[in-house]
Design a protein around this motif. Structure first.
Motif, PDB file in Angstrom:
ATOM      1  N   GLU A 263      11.669 -10.054 -15.450  1.00 17.41           N
ATOM      2  CA  GLU A 263      11.806  -9.181 -14.283  1.00 17.41           C
ATOM      3  C   GLU A 263      10.716  -8.091 -14.317  1.00 17.41           C
ATOM      4  OE1 GLU A 263      14.930  -8.576 -11.182  1.00 17.41           O
ATOM      5  OE2 GLU A 263      14.422 -10.180 -12.597  1.00 17.41           O
ATOM      6  N   PRO A 264       9.852  -8.007 -13.286  1.00 16.62           N
ATOM      7  CA  PRO A 264       8.879  -6.917 -13.273  1.00 16.62           C
ATOM      8  C   PRO A 264       9.607  -5.598 -13.033  1.00 16.62           C
ATOM      9  CG  PRO A 264       8.777  -8.153 -11.228  1.00 16.62           C
ATOM     10  CD  PRO A 264       9.760  -8.866 -12.107  1.00 16.62           C
ATOM     11  N   LYS A 265       9.059  -4.502 -13.569  1.00 17.36           N
ATOM     12  CA  LYS A 265       9.708  -3.226 -13.281  1.00 17.36           C
ATOM     13  C   LYS A 265       8.746  -2.048 -13.397  1.00 17.36           C
ATOM     14  CE  LYS A 265      11.591  -2.318 -17.873  1.00 17.36           C
ATOM     15  NZ  LYS A 265      11.547  -3.578 -18.607  1.00 17.36           N
ATOM     16  N   VAL A 266       9.061  -0.998 -12.653  1.00 18.61           N
ATOM     17  CA  VAL A 266       8.276   0.225 -12.695  1.00 18.61           C
ATOM     18  C   VAL A 266       8.692   1.009 -13.936  1.00 18.61           C
ATOM     19  CG1 VAL A 266       7.936   2.468 -11.583  1.00 18.61           C
ATOM     20  CG2 VAL A 266       7.893   0.374 -10.202  1.00 18.61           C
TER      21      VAL A 266
ATOM     22  N   TYR B 288       7.257  -9.579  -5.837  1.00 24.73           N
ATOM     23  CA  TYR B 288       7.568  -8.218  -6.272  1.00 24.73           C
ATOM     24  C   TYR B 288       6.454  -7.283  -5.828  1.00 24.73           C
ATOM     25  CZ  TYR B 288       8.304  -4.212  -9.298  1.00 24.73           C
ATOM     26  OH  TYR B 288       8.487  -2.944  -9.764  1.00 24.73           O
ATOM     27  N   ARG B 289       6.826  -6.141  -5.243  1.00 23.01           N
ATOM     28  CA  ARG B 289       5.851  -5.150  -4.795  1.00 23.01           C
ATOM     29  C   ARG B 289       6.115  -3.815  -5.485  1.00 23.01           C
ATOM     30  NH1 ARG B 289       1.361  -6.922  -2.130  1.00 23.01           N
ATOM     31  NH2 ARG B 289       1.839  -8.083  -0.222  1.00 23.01           N
TER      32      ARG B 289
ATOM     33  N   MET C 214       0.793  -1.236   0.000  1.00 21.25           N
ATOM     34  CA  MET C 214       0.000   0.000   0.000  1.00 21.25           C
ATOM     35  C   MET C 214       0.819   1.276   0.000  1.00 21.25           C
ATOM     36  SD  MET C 214      -2.805   1.003   2.895  1.00 21.25           S
ATOM     37  CE  MET C 214      -3.628   2.604   2.882  1.00 21.25           C
ATOM     38  N   SER C 215       2.053   1.221   0.484  1.00 21.50           N
ATOM     39  CA  SER C 215       2.819   2.462   0.600  1.00 21.50           C
ATOM     40  C   SER C 215       4.310   2.213   0.410  1.00 21.50           C
ATOM     41  CB  SER C 215       2.576   3.125   1.961  1.00 21.50           C
ATOM     42  OG  SER C 215       3.387   2.561   2.960  1.00 21.50           O
ATOM     43  N   THR C 216       5.027   3.297   0.189  1.00 23.90           N
ATOM     44  CA  THR C 216       6.479   3.220   0.065  1.00 23.90           C
ATOM     45  C   THR C 216       7.170   3.305   1.436  1.00 23.90           C
ATOM     46  OG1 THR C 216       6.776   5.606  -0.053  1.00 23.90           O
ATOM     47  CG2 THR C 216       6.318   4.485  -2.138  1.00 23.90           C
ATOM     48  N   ALA C 217       6.406   3.455   2.503  1.00 25.68           N
ATOM     49  CA  ALA C 217       6.965   3.722   3.836  1.00 25.68           C
ATOM     50  C   ALA C 217       8.009   2.679   4.236  1.00 25.68           C
ATOM     51  CB  ALA C 217       5.846   3.769   4.877  1.00 25.68           C
TER      52      ALA C 217
END
Lengths: 201, 201
Positions: free
Chosen positions: B4-7, B75-76, A128-131
């Motif tokens: 590889e997943p990536k943003v 992966y998140r 849910m967050s980058t925290a």
């Protein structure tokens, strides 16, 4: 005499008004090459260390008392309840997480301790967050007659500290929960791991 | 073969587009009666149980192996990394957190177990969000020759499961962290509590 804090209203927060947190629309490519979207929240306050916050697992050593830790109780508006947590706080812009650990422990509890260990960077709620945060272990060594030190709180900060023997922490958290307080998931997991070791080992 | 997943990009998420999370502007009155504002994020998916999510601390009992637990690697996108976590998931609209625990464990790891305990509702990051959860303890009893069961993953779900002896969990998490994976703070706290009990008790 402090009164009971309370939420008076909850409104949608327009992006343009947000000062402390922001929403991100993350475009990403998944494991089979498919483009996807993920929604996430971020703190805007992350400083040079790259770490948002620290929490402190304190070990208090005393000549005639069992090894203990310190937990804090404070009202948290997002959940409109008193929360039970490890001492914790945001890392300042130019501060290291290690320095933040001993500073926050001192401010929130009055105790001065030695940093014995700090964890790698860990993520608080990565769906849910980058925290992110680091968990410090700080040792406080007390003498027999040492008095409880004064907290160093800012105006408008209301934090209650409680010293709890490590062997009683898990049951104490369950009791707080029965009383309607909300235990922080990270503190609860720490206590559950400690409790599991006592019962499984 | 999964890649590889990536943003690919991160944009500001306008309130009007957000489907899964929302921002709240909380007006509250503090302990000295002063009106204040807090900014918070919430999940929009909370169902009838009032609990967003569950995580599962599994205890695997085996005739000739030490008591073990199961962790998952996935992966998140919010942190653009593979995270190491307890099996976990959102509670469905009409589901109880207890039912969600055994369902999620089965889906993510293939293992079927008995729910031995579920925690009170605990809060994941109460300075920043309303997110809450319950921590379940599920026991899996294996026979000597039992094969590793099949996961029950949705299309597009890529989750690796790893069985780790409880006594090796803490060191294993440190190793994952050195490799560049990000350990979930709740799992790390559980392992740190377990480790502390071994060293302090």
């Amino acid at each position: 005499m402090p009164s009971e804090p309370k939420v008076t209203s909850i409104d949608a927060l327009p992006t343009s008004e947000a000062k402390w947190i922001e929403f991100q629309k993350i475009s990403w490519t998944d494991q089979i090459g498919k483009p996807r979207i993920w929604e996430s929240a971020s703190r805007k306050t992350r400083g040079k260390s790259g770490v948002d916050a620290v929490a402190i697992s304190t070990i208090i050593r005393h000549p005639s008392r069992p090894p203990s830790t310190i937990i804090i109780l404070q009202y948290r508006p997002p959940v409109d309840a008193v929360c039970v947590e490890f001492p914790a706080g945001l890392v300042d812009e130019n501060e290291t997480p290690s320095d933040a650990s001993t500073r926050e422990l001192h401010e929130e509890t009055g105790y001065k301790g030695k940093l014995r260990y700090i964890s790698p960077t860990i993520v608080s709620d990565p769906g849910m967050s980058t925290a992110n945060m680091q968990l410090a272990t700080v040792e406080v060594v007390l003498g027999e007659g040492d008095k409880e030190p004064e907290q160093v709180l800012d105006d408008g900060e209301f934090i209650e500290r409680v010293v709890v023997p490590l062997g009683e922490l898990y049951e104490r958290l369950l009791k707080y929960s029965e009383e309607g307080k909300l235990v922080d998931a990270r503190l609860f997991h720490w206590a559950a791991g400690f409790h599991c070791a006592k019962t499984v080992l």
